[in-house]
Design a protein around this motif. Structure first.
Motif, PDB file in Angstrom:
ATOM      1  N   LEU A 243      -2.267   9.672   4.579  1.00 14.80           N
ATOM      2  CA  LEU A 243      -3.277   9.514   5.629  1.00 14.80           C
ATOM      3  C   LEU A 243      -3.050   8.226   6.411  1.00 14.80           C
ATOM      4  N   GLU A 244      -2.699   7.146   5.710  1.00 18.88           N
ATOM      5  CA  GLU A 244      -2.416   5.887   6.403  1.00 18.88           C
ATOM      6  C   GLU A 244      -1.170   6.025   7.282  1.00 18.88           C
TER       7      GLU A 244
ATOM      8  N   SER B  85      -3.958  10.947  -5.732  1.00 16.37           N
ATOM      9  CA  SER B  85      -4.875  10.315  -4.788  1.00 16.37           C
ATOM     10  C   SER B  85      -4.196   9.194  -4.023  1.00 16.37           C
ATOM     11  N   ASP B  86      -3.314   8.408  -4.699  1.00 19.98           N
ATOM     12  CA  ASP B  86      -2.567   7.357  -4.011  1.00 19.98           C
ATOM     13  C   ASP B  86      -1.611   7.955  -2.986  1.00 19.98           C
TER      14      ASP B  86
ATOM     15  N   SER C 217       5.947   7.915   2.368  1.00 21.69           N
ATOM     16  CA  SER C 217       5.000   8.698   3.161  1.00 21.69           C
ATOM     17  C   SER C 217       5.351   8.632   4.645  1.00 21.69           C
TER      18      SER C 217
ATOM     19  N   HIS D 259       4.419   3.687   0.747  1.00 24.90           N
ATOM     20  CA  HIS D 259       4.215   3.696   2.193  1.00 24.90           C
ATOM     21  C   HIS D 259       5.478   4.165   2.912  1.00 24.90           C
TER      22      HIS D 259
ATOM     23  N   LYS E 226      -1.977  10.846  -1.418  1.00 27.26           N
ATOM     24  CA  LYS E 226      -2.763  11.339  -0.303  1.00 27.26           C
ATOM     25  C   LYS E 226      -3.208  10.186   0.597  1.00 27.26           C
ATOM     26  N   ARG E 227      -3.654   9.084  -0.026  1.00 29.10           N
ATOM     27  CA  ARG E 227      -4.087   7.935   0.769  1.00 29.10           C
ATOM     28  C   ARG E 227      -2.933   7.400   1.617  1.00 29.10           C
TER      29      ARG E 227
END
Length: 337
Positions: free
Chosen positions: A10-11, A3-4, A44, A41, A6-7
């Motif tokens: 998305l960010e 979930s982290d 990603s 971050h 994926k978040r």
């Protein structure tokens, strides 16, 4: 945590869109504050940037990602490092010739490709009691002692209320070693089939709209759903397949070869190349495209290491003149050579 991840993706996709579209003078500073806040971050951002560049150019970021006759080894292509603070430096991520709508499309496509690998179908995973990730095999023990090996990218819902022993296969594949209890039959249901057992070891797989059942030992009853018009009893060394609007198929299986997927191996015996790739898909965190229908129809026989999907696909297609290319970390393309 998934979930982290994926978040963060998305960010990162949101920042990618803002950088492509915006002229905000404070964007640089705020972006780097976000980038430095969490190592996830930066990771990603590299994924989004690499995907966006590949989509913008409609070709791999480096020529090393296209290899004649085989795929580039995993990890060979390097992503560009995230941009760092430099006074007065502006971003140049988007192709200057893209119109505004094209930039939005590029950003959206990059986000979709990146998030695809980490965002399984929300409805299925919301219904599930147990799930597995792409490439993962999970060993589970149910309340009655039944043992389950959950295949990659798979999901099950468990109902043991009121004396029932019901399991619903929502996605993927599972192997069951069922604890004997004559008073409580053990049932596994998929979208279009039900398997009822008293005590046995068997495999259930959903693929391409069909439900395939193979029995290693014991006996099961297989019924089509919702009408139960097709019913068959299977014993050790037998298999059957039920699909919508298709006559039930069945045959003999080699018991020692059943369940090899639990060790990351797939067995093909005269199956089409396209069908074997369908079985490899759950082991890969992305998309696999086969662009030649004649290649997909070729019958193949062998044992393939699905836990290494890129290598497995290369070994599968190269003897038949196929070529494999990795376009992004989430996209494998198979063509005829």
């Amino acid at each position: 945590m998934a979930s982290d991840r994926k978040r963060a993706l998305l960010e990162a996709a949101d920042w990618y869109t803002r950088i492509i579209e915006g002229d905000d003078p404070d964007l640089d500073g705020r972006f780097h504050d976000w980038l430095d806040a969490d190592p996830l971050h930066a990771e990603s951002w590299r994924d989004i940037l690499r995907t966006g560049r590949s989509l913008a150019r409609l070709e791999p970021t480096t020529s090393a990602q296209w290899v004649q006759g085989r795929a580039a080894p995993a990890g060979e292509a390097r992503a560009a490092p995230p941009p760092r603070r430099r006074a007065g430096r502006r971003f140049s991520l988007s192709p200057s010739r893209l119109p505004f709508n094209g930039k939005r499309l590029l950003a959206g496509a990059a986000a979709a490709c990146a998030v695809f690998a980490f965002a399984p179908d929300a409805i299925i995973w919301w219904q599930a009691d147990q799930t597995s990730r792409a490439g993962e095999v999970r060993a589970l023990a149910l309340a009655d002692g039944t043992k389950v090996d959950l295949g990659p990218a798979s999901a099950i819902a468990i109902d043991y209320e009121g004396g029932r022993r019901n399991v619903r296969l929502l996605a993927g594949q599972a192997w069951f070693e069922v604890a004997h209890d004559p008073a409580r039959p053990f049932r596994v249901e998929s979208d279009n089939a039900r398997v009822t057992v008293l005590g046995t070891g068997f495999d259930v797989r959903m693929t391409g709209g069909a439900t395939d059942v193979s029995v290693a030992h014991g006996r099961v009853r297989l019924e089509s759903l919702p009408d139960t018009k097709q019913t068959r009893e299977l014993t050790a060394g037998e298999w059957a397949s039920i699909a919508p609007d298709v006559r039930e198929r069945h045959g003999a299986a080699s018991v020692p070869l059943l369940g090899l997927w639990r060790r990351g191996e797939l067995v093909a015996r005269g199956e089409t190349l396209g069908n074997v790739i369908e079985q490899i898909r759950p082991w890969y965190r992305g998309r696999i495209l086969v662009l030649d229908s004649s290649l997909a129809a070729v019958p193949v026989t062998g044992i393939f290491k699905a836990s290494d999907p890129l290598r497995a696909i290369c070994n599968l297609v190269e003897p038949h003149g196929g070529r494999v290319a990795t376009v992004t970390p989430w996209l494998i393309v198979v063509t005829k050579g």
